[in-house]
Enzyme design. Structure first.
Site, short mmCIF file in Angstrom:
data_model
loop_
_atom_site.label_atom_id
_atom_site.label_comp_id
_atom_site.label_asym_id
_atom_site.label_seq_id
_atom_site.Cartn_x
_atom_site.Cartn_y
_atom_site.Cartn_z
N HIS A 174 0.82 -1.22 0.00
CA HIS A 174 0.00 0.00 0.00
C HIS A 174 0.85 1.27 0.00
O HIS A 174 0.35 2.35 -0.34
CB HIS A 174 -0.92 0.04 1.23
N SER A 175 2.10 1.19 0.40
CA SER A 175 2.91 2.40 0.53
C SER A 175 3.24 2.99 -0.83
O SER A 175 3.40 2.28 -1.82
CB SER A 175 4.20 2.10 1.32
#
Length: 588
Positions: free
Chosen positions: A135-136
């Site tokens: 997700h980063s």
């Protein structure tokens, strides 16, 4: 070469320092439970354990901005209140004084694994990491993720090793939007993600998680989103997604490396995912990926899930829920990398080859047994009479050896085997072997597919034929769109693969067919090869039945209209009986 396991105990150091119901599930136990499960099953000792170093700031900079890296580095000196304040600036994220160290180790573990695979030190591997990464984004933490481990590993593989085609498979239940954003305009990375979506009402609540987001610019067509708009997706849904969506694209893309964002919150029992796929399913998915990229697969842990228990029976079924035991989905995913399909006990003999004429010279891989044993002459003659076929002496000798191999597979003493037969006796030998299987199992369920003739034909839901496709696209569509859906739906005890005279298959085609049929039957395949073809086929078949990657089919060519028509005809006739062929949505 073997399978690598990459882990560092320091990655358990970071933990939540304040009350936060959303973030409390991201805890050290999610990582230690995975490792404990591997140890309990004896899988860790079968792996090559690799040391881990922190990723350098230069390596982190392959994906992340210098300002963001500096911000995360600063968290080492912040107090609890300052960490809490910073964490609230991001969605579902918490920081800890050890976050920078742990996140650098997580990225470093992914890099270490890719280096080991691409230098040939290991064939494939798994990195157990924390915090997760998919997700980063370039300048933002998100969803428990600090540095994007898989994206960093992909950029590293491109920069250091010059790779031009990397496949990323994200089977976490949440959309890995961070990976998507990073590579959305990059045609060298094919990104596939399935995820719970529910028409945008599930986290991360993004319209770009939908199926109509396919990349942009030069990367258009290289982002593939498969959004689940309802919960409860099970084994059949996951297999259908691989067979009908991912693998056709992956074969055409022809990756040099496969990276798996291995989140297991998409398995049964996870309250966040609410899906129904059993742990065994992930073993099958992993094995299906092993035919790509020369088997170079690097799986990097994302969300581990809740580790649902699964069956320890020697013959796990894909259509049954897991029962009480200590197995986790992460372990099931690792097992096929170790050439142990699902949980079946490893037979004493992995591969056996019986020749029609003793002493013939064959160039076979190490560990393949030349089987000289044979069924008793009287037993062989009795089976031949039962089939009412005329067998010559040479035919009977070959039949006796084939029966011996078949009994070894049925009794669990041999996993896979290759037997030779004379050209004239191929059909009769196959008939005898089928009767022997029926007598051994006491069942008459036989699925018969013939590759012959000029037109597709169907005699029953269990007996049909198709012409041999002449294009790579047609052959792949035949395997992925017909053979494997039928094999998984039928769930056979074993596969008899008869390559008689003028069978027409190229060595690479026969090898791919055998390799991909290993998964549905746990490797239990008896290949019956006409003796004039054995010198060319034996080594290739032995290699793939042993778990090696099949040779390339060559340059990709589109399926012809005639091949598509034949496939569609068969699928239309067979769909009412075979659910894995039913992939089109019903009309509204």
């Amino acid at each position: 070469m073997g399978t690598a396991l990459v882990y560092h105990e320091d990655m358990t150091a970071t933990r939540l320092l304040w009350d936060d119901p959303e973030c409390e599930i991201e805890c050290p136990e999610r990582l230690t439970a995975a490792l404990d499960g591997l140890r309990q099953r004896g899988l860790e000792e079968r792996c090559q354990c690799l040391s881990v170093c922190e990723a350098s700031e230069e390596e982190l900079g392959l994906v992340h901005s210098p300002e963001y890296i500096a911000l995360v580095q600063k968290t080492q000196t912040l107090d609890k209140e300052e960490l809490h304040t910073l964490s609230k600036q991001y969605d579902a994220v918490y920081f800890h004084p050890d976050t920078f160290h742990c996140a650098r180790l997580a990225a470093g573990a992914a890099l270490r694994l890719v280096d080991a695979v691409l230098t040939g030190a290991v064939h494939n591997g798994v990195a157990l990491v924390r915090p997760p990464g998919h997700h980063s984004q370039r300048a933002a933490a998100n969803g428990f993720c600090v540095f994007n481990n898989v994206a960093i590993a992909a950029r590293h593989a491109k920069q250091k090793y010059g790779l031009q085609r990397i496949l990323i498979v994200d089977w976490d239940v949440h959309h890995g939007q961070g990976i998507q954003y990073i590579f959305e305009d990059d045609p060298s990375v094919l990104y596939f993600s399935w995820h719970r979506y529910e028409h945008g009402n599930f986290w991360p609540f993004l319209p770009e998680s939908d199926a109509d987001t396919v990349g942009r610019g030069r990367g258009q067509g290289f982002t593939v989103n498969l959004p689940w708009n309802q919960v409860g997706m099970g084994n059949a849904d996951y297999l259908a997604a691989f067979l009908h969506v991912l693998l056709p694209l992956a074969f055409e893309f022809d990756p040099e490396l496969v990276l798996v964002s291995a989140g297991f919150d998409s398995a049964i029992g996870d309250p966040e995912g609410q899906m129904q796929a059993t742990p065994e399913c992930f073993a099958h998915l992993t094995q299906l990926l092993q035919v790509l990229a020369g088997g170079r697969i690097c799986a990097v842990l994302e969300c581990p899930g809740v580790y649902p228990e699964c069956s320890d029976s020697p013959d796990p079924s894909l259509d049954k829920p897991p029962t009480n035991s200590t197995c986790t989905v992460a372990e099931d995913s690792l097992s096929p990398c170790l050439d142990r399909p699902c949980h079946r006990p490893t037979p004493p003999i992995c591969i056996a080859v019986a020749l029609a004429v003793s002493g013939a010279a064959l160039d076979l891989p190490p560990g393949v047994l030349h089987q000289e044993g044979s069924a008793l002459r009287e037993e062989t003659e009795a089976w031949a009479r039962l089939h009412k076929s005329q067998f010559q002496d040479d035919d009977l000798a070959a039949l006796g050896k084939s029966l011996c191999l078949l009994d070894g597979i049925l009794d669990g003493q041999i996993r896979s085997a290759i037997a030779t037969t004379t050209a004239l006796a191929t059909a009769a030998t196959l008939g005898v072997l089928i009767q022997r299987c029926v007598a051994h199992r006491g069942q008459r369920r036989i699925l018969w597919l013939s590759i012959r003739g000029k037109e597709a034909d169907i005699w029953s839901m269990f007996h049909f034929s198709t012409p041999l496709p002449q294009t790579t696209g047609g052959f792949l569509s035949f395997i992925l769109g017909l053979v494997l859906p039928l094999a998984y739906g039928f769930q056979p005890d074993m596969v008899l693969m008869a390559l008689g005279p003028a069978h027409g298959l190229q060595n690479a085609q026969a090898a791919l067919l055998a390799a991909m049929l290993r998964s549905p039957v746990g490797g239990r395949i008896l290949a019956l090869v006409e003796e004039e073809s054995i010198l060319q086929l034996a080594r290739t078949l032995a290699q793939v039945l042993h778990g090696e990657t099949p040779p390339s089919l060559g340059p990709f060519s589109m399926a012809s209209p005639e091949e598509i028509q034949a496939l569609m005809f068969l699928k239309a006739q067979l769909e009412p009986r075979w659910k894995l062929l039913q992939v089109a949505a019903p009309p509204p």
